[in-house]
Design an enzyme around this catalytic site. Structure first.
Site, PDB file in Angstrom:
ATOM      1  N   GLY A 198       0.829  -1.213   0.000  1.00 20.33           N
ATOM      2  CA  GLY A 198       0.000   0.000   0.000  1.00 20.33           C
ATOM      3  C   GLY A 198       0.852   1.246   0.000  1.00 20.33           C
ATOM      4  N   ASN A 199       0.242   2.378   0.277  1.00 20.46           N
ATOM      5  CA  ASN A 199       0.993   3.637   0.367  1.00 20.46           C
ATOM      6  C   ASN A 199       0.332   4.545   1.403  1.00 20.46           C
ATOM      7  OD1 ASN A 199      -0.985   5.476  -1.025  1.00 20.46           O
ATOM      8  ND2 ASN A 199      -0.666   3.956  -2.639  1.00 20.46           N
ATOM      9  N   ARG A 200       0.896   5.735   1.577  1.00 22.31           N
ATOM     10  CA  ARG A 200       0.505   6.588   2.714  1.00 22.31           C
ATOM     11  C   ARG A 200      -0.674   7.516   2.419  1.00 22.31           C
ATOM     12  NH1 ARG A 200       4.677   6.225   6.359  1.00 22.31           N
ATOM     13  NH2 ARG A 200       6.644   5.492   5.494  1.00 22.31           N
TER      14      ARG A 200
END
Ligand code: PMT
Length: 435
Positions: A198-200
């Site tokens: 995933g990412n932020r």
């Protein structure tokens, strides 16, 4: 016009004068703290009506309902952390907070406070709550604060506030009849049933854009990966997705591009989502066990949703015709000293994705991009125009992005004869090409 107690209250006099000059009937309400910073007589002399300060003891029996019901717009400048908190909590402790609760008019908040206060999670939550309820924000910007400190929290300049107020008075239905699709959040690409790549991305920027579009009258469909953590803005429909492939299917279905999907009537697509470029090739059907050793994760490329849509509507290359929706992409960049400038990276992405507008943020800068309440962007279009939005709330960035998109919609005759929108203030005319 509400005035609360902060040093920026001295600018309220200028805002009041400019609103009156622009033809507004201004009824000022000052809090007790505001009167420590600005004389009542000053504001009364500039406004259309004398200053009101009290819920009790005035000649009017119910001053807050009188003010709230007859207002076309309530502007609070400056808006302190206290008034944001009181309003978000629905408390009516003085004439201004009671008026805010007693109005159905649009409300424009112009926050001003020290950086630590503006970035405090309680204040950020209150801003998010109010935004979700349709309250509009202008600023704060970055600059000199009380006591000579520098940072985020400086009230927007009077001309910016007056322009935002004018926009709200004239533009609350300027996108009526148009339909927009916005994507928000980071995609999650499963490794196994419990783990993902995933990412932020928090989704805040995408939600602010959806709120801004809905507030201007557009029918908005928000394709989101964060429906469980963020409440949808008022009047916005959500479609919950998790992976890039699900997001692609949802976007294509909305735009009438999917196999067997109905022809899309979408006028605008804003791709704010941080879509993972890669996904695990073969997600495990069961939770991977530590005892099985460290897995080698094979990744495969995800489809590029925006580039596919751009190609479908033939934005790129010579002869590309501006059919279909206006396509707005974001670009999350980390600008290196000596490397290409943000604006050049944005132009590169405009071409690569076949978009009409790219909104680029340098996410290596403090308080910019992923997860923050603030952002700073440059917006570029295919005509070579460039607008810069310095570090501001994500709501202010959303307003600038929607202004730019709306201007393109107007150029394409999609605003049903409604008056044109201005490009954001710093949108420059196309630059002459170097020989
Ligand atoms: O969500 P927040 O915490 O509020 O943070 C906001 C943000 C940093 C996520 C937002 O401002 C932002 O920059 N969004 C784009 C992030 C990104 O994926 O950038 P990119 O440069 O990798 O992609 C460029 C564009 O192509 C984006 O519009 C993206 O949605 C789109 N894309 C990317 C990859 C892919 N496979 N398909 C796509 O459509």
């Amino acid at each position: 016009m509400g005035v609360t107690g902060g040093i920026a209250a001295y600018k309220a006099a200028e805002i009041c004068r400019r609103l009156v000059d622009a033809g507004a009937i201004v009824s000022p309400v000052m809090t007790t703290a505001a009167r420590r910073f600005l004389g009542e007589a000053t504001l009364s002399a500039l406004a259309s009506e004398p200053v009101r300060t009290k819920l009790w003891g005035s000649a009017e029996p119910i001053p807050h309902t009188l003010l709230g019901q007859r207002a076309d717009l309530v502007v609070v400048a400056p808006a302190t952390a206290r008034i944001l908190g009181v309003y978000a909590a629905g408390i009516s402790s003085d004439l201004l907070s009671a008026t805010l609760l007693a109005t159905r008019a649009p409300v424009l908040m112009c926050p001003a406070m020290h950086t630590e206060m503006w970035e405090n999670p309680a204040v950020a939550d209150n801003v998010a709550t109010l935004t979700r309820r349709g309250v509009r924000f202008v600023g704060p910007g970055v600059g000199r604060l009380a006591g000579g400190d520098l940072g985020a929290g400086r009230m927007a300049e009077p001309d910016e506030i007056v322009r935002a107020a004018a926009r709200l008075l004239g533009a609350s239905s300027c996108l009526e009849g148009l339909s927009a699709v916005v994507t928000a959040g980071g995609t999650r690409e499963p490794i196994d049933p419990v783990r993902y790549v995933g990412n932020r991305s928090s989704g805040r920027q995408g939600y602010a854009i959806a709120a801004e579009l809905a507030a201007r009258g557009a029918a908005v469909r928000l394709i989101t990966t964060v429906a469980s953590t963020l409440e949808a803005p008022r009047g916005v429909d959500t479609v919950e997705v998790e992976t890039a492939l699900e997001m692609l299917a949802a976007v294509e279905a909305e735009l009438g591009l999917g196999v067997g999907s109905a022809p899309g009537g979408t006028d605008l697509l804003v791709m704010t989502a941080a879509v993972a470029d890669f996904r695990p090739a073969r997600p495990a059907g069961e939770k991977m066990k530590k005892a099985q050793g460290i897995p080698a994760l094979e990744l495969v490329a995800n489809p590029d949703i925006l580039a596919r849509v751009g190609a479908a509507f033939k934005r790129g290359g010579p002869g590309g015709s501006p059919t279909g929706p206006v396509l707005v992409g974001f670009a999350a960049e980390t600008v290196r000293p000596g490397g290409p400038a943000l604006v050049d990276l944005a132009r590169g992405k405009l071409e690569a994705k076949g978009a009409d507008l790219i909104v680029a943020n340098d996410v290596s800068l403090p308080s910019v991009g992923f997860g923050h309440a603030t952002n700073a962007v440059v917006i570029v279009d295919r005509a070579g125009r460039v607008a810069e939005v310095p570090l501001s709330s994500k709501e202010a960035v959303a307003a600038a992005v929607v202004d730019a998109a709306q201007a393109l919609l107007a150029e394409r005759g999609r605003l049903c004869g409604r008056p044109d929108r201005d490009f954001p203030r710093d949108f420059a005319p196309p630059r002459k090409k170097d020989n």
